[in-house]
Motif scaffolding. Structure first.
Motif, mmCIF file in Angstrom:
data_model
loop_
_atom_site.group_PDB
_atom_site.id
_atom_site.type_symbol
_atom_site.label_atom_id
_atom_site.label_comp_id
_atom_site.label_asym_id
_atom_site.label_seq_id
_atom_site.Cartn_x
_atom_site.Cartn_y
_atom_site.Cartn_z
ATOM 1 N N ASP A 1 28.519 61.035 87.878
ATOM 2 C CA ASP A 1 29.462 62.159 87.975
ATOM 3 C C ASP A 1 30.528 62.088 86.894
ATOM 4 O OD1 ASP A 1 28.100 63.206 90.100
ATOM 5 O OD2 ASP A 1 29.489 62.452 91.623
ATOM 6 N N ALA A 2 31.017 60.884 86.616
ATOM 7 C CA ALA A 2 32.055 60.723 85.595
ATOM 8 C C ALA A 2 31.516 61.094 84.216
ATOM 9 C CB ALA A 2 32.579 59.294 85.594
ATOM 10 N N ILE A 3 30.281 60.718 83.934
ATOM 11 C CA ILE A 3 29.685 61.055 82.632
ATOM 12 C C ILE A 3 29.501 62.567 82.505
ATOM 13 C CG2 ILE A 3 27.539 60.895 81.306
ATOM 14 C CD1 ILE A 3 27.405 57.959 82.198
ATOM 15 N N LEU A 4 28.969 63.191 83.546
ATOM 16 C CA LEU A 4 28.788 64.648 83.505
ATOM 17 C C LEU A 4 30.117 65.376 83.412
ATOM 18 C CD1 LEU A 4 25.898 65.315 86.005
ATOM 19 C CD2 LEU A 4 25.887 65.579 83.543
ATOM 20 N N ARG A 5 31.121 64.907 84.136
ATOM 21 C CA ARG A 5 32.437 65.536 84.097
ATOM 22 C C ARG A 5 33.029 65.458 82.701
ATOM 23 N NH1 ARG A 5 35.836 66.148 88.667
ATOM 24 N NH2 ARG A 5 34.311 64.844 89.720
ATOM 25 N N GLU A 6 32.890 64.315 82.056
ATOM 26 C CA GLU A 6 33.425 64.140 80.703
ATOM 27 C C GLU A 6 32.718 65.073 79.723
ATOM 28 O OE1 GLU A 6 36.316 62.568 78.409
ATOM 29 O OE2 GLU A 6 35.979 62.071 80.509
ATOM 30 N N GLN A 7 31.401 65.232 79.864
ATOM 31 C CA GLN A 7 30.666 66.137 78.988
ATOM 32 C C GLN A 7 31.087 67.588 79.213
ATOM 33 O OE1 GLN A 7 26.501 65.359 79.644
ATOM 34 N NE2 GLN A 7 26.614 63.337 78.715
ATOM 35 N N TRP A 8 31.316 67.979 80.463
ATOM 36 C CA TRP A 8 31.755 69.345 80.755
ATOM 37 C C TRP A 8 33.157 69.605 80.224
ATOM 38 C CZ3 TRP A 8 29.426 73.648 81.695
ATOM 39 C CH2 TRP A 8 28.147 73.633 82.242
ATOM 40 N N VAL A 9 34.019 68.608 80.285
ATOM 41 C CA VAL A 9 35.378 68.775 79.753
ATOM 42 C C VAL A 9 35.315 69.025 78.251
ATOM 43 C CG1 VAL A 9 37.509 67.513 79.246
ATOM 44 C CG2 VAL A 9 36.577 67.514 81.554
ATOM 45 N N LYS A 10 34.482 68.275 77.541
ATOM 46 C CA LYS A 10 34.341 68.482 76.098
ATOM 47 C C LYS A 10 33.773 69.866 75.796
ATOM 48 C CE LYS A 10 33.853 63.632 74.964
ATOM 49 N NZ LYS A 10 32.955 62.564 74.511
ATOM 50 N N SER A 11 32.814 70.299 76.597
ATOM 51 C CA SER A 11 32.221 71.617 76.399
ATOM 52 C C SER A 11 33.249 72.724 76.632
ATOM 53 C CB SER A 11 31.033 71.787 77.340
ATOM 54 O OG SER A 11 30.471 73.055 77.208
ATOM 55 N N MET A 12 34.019 72.612 77.679
ATOM 56 C CA MET A 12 35.021 73.634 77.988
ATOM 57 C C MET A 12 36.162 73.619 76.960
ATOM 58 S SD MET A 12 33.990 75.391 80.465
ATOM 59 C CE MET A 12 32.262 75.132 80.159
ATOM 60 N N MET A 13 36.492 72.441 76.433
ATOM 61 C CA MET A 13 37.529 72.371 75.405
ATOM 62 C C MET A 13 37.065 73.123 74.149
ATOM 63 S SD MET A 13 39.576 69.063 73.873
ATOM 64 C CE MET A 13 38.987 68.081 75.198
ATOM 65 N N ALA A 14 35.792 72.975 73.796
ATOM 66 C CA ALA A 14 35.251 73.707 72.649
ATOM 67 C C ALA A 14 35.273 75.212 72.921
ATOM 68 C CB ALA A 14 33.827 73.249 72.345
ATOM 69 N N ARG A 15 35.009 75.608 74.151
ATOM 70 C CA ARG A 15 35.023 77.028 74.502
ATOM 71 C C ARG A 15 36.428 77.606 74.377
ATOM 72 N NH1 ARG A 15 32.436 79.132 80.055
ATOM 73 N NH2 ARG A 15 30.581 78.325 79.027
ATOM 74 N N VAL A 16 37.437 76.863 74.807
ATOM 75 C CA VAL A 16 38.819 77.333 74.723
ATOM 76 C C VAL A 16 39.245 77.473 73.263
ATOM 77 C CG1 VAL A 16 41.216 76.658 75.174
ATOM 78 C CG2 VAL A 16 39.514 76.484 76.973
ATOM 79 N N VAL A 17 38.899 76.484 72.434
ATOM 80 C CA VAL A 17 39.263 76.550 71.017
ATOM 81 C C VAL A 17 38.534 77.705 70.342
ATOM 82 C CG1 VAL A 17 39.152 75.303 68.821
ATOM 83 C CG2 VAL A 17 39.881 74.120 70.878
#
Length: 102
Positions: A36-52
């Motif tokens: 779960d921690a690995i998937l959460r970290e990957q989703w955070v990076k993906s969403m950060m790219a979406r915001v930028v």
């Protein structure tokens, strides 16, 4: 000033690092927490790219013909985030983890 974290958020916040280092594969709860921690970290990076990317679109629209100069910082940041923004899952890391020998 940072916003204080609520009790509900702290209860759901992962307490394990996003890696399989030191995880006992026979302990199902620890293994699922690491996954779960690995998937959460990957989703955070993906969403950060979406915001930028959204901010970059606004900057392009706002600056018009000067967007090459004015939006260069956002463009560079987006290109850096794009390298790590794909959600790949945890199976590769889990099956190919080699423990460090001491």
């Amino acid at each position: 000033m940072p916003i204080p974290e609520s009790a509900a958020y702290l209860a759901k916040k992962p307490s394990v690092p996003p890696t399989f280092e030191g995880v006992d594969y026979d302990d199902t709860k620890a293994l699922k927490a690491a996954q779960d921690a690995i998937l959460r970290e990957q989703w955070v990076k993906s969403m950060m790219a979406r915001v930028v990317r959204a901010e970059l679109g606004k900057c392009y629209y706002r600056e018009g013909v000067n967007h090459l100069e004015k939006c260069a910082g956002l463009r560079d940041r987006y290109m850096e985030l794009l390298k790590h923004s794909k959600v790949k899952g945890y199976l590769f890391e889990q099956t190919n983890y080699v423990p460090k020998k001491e």
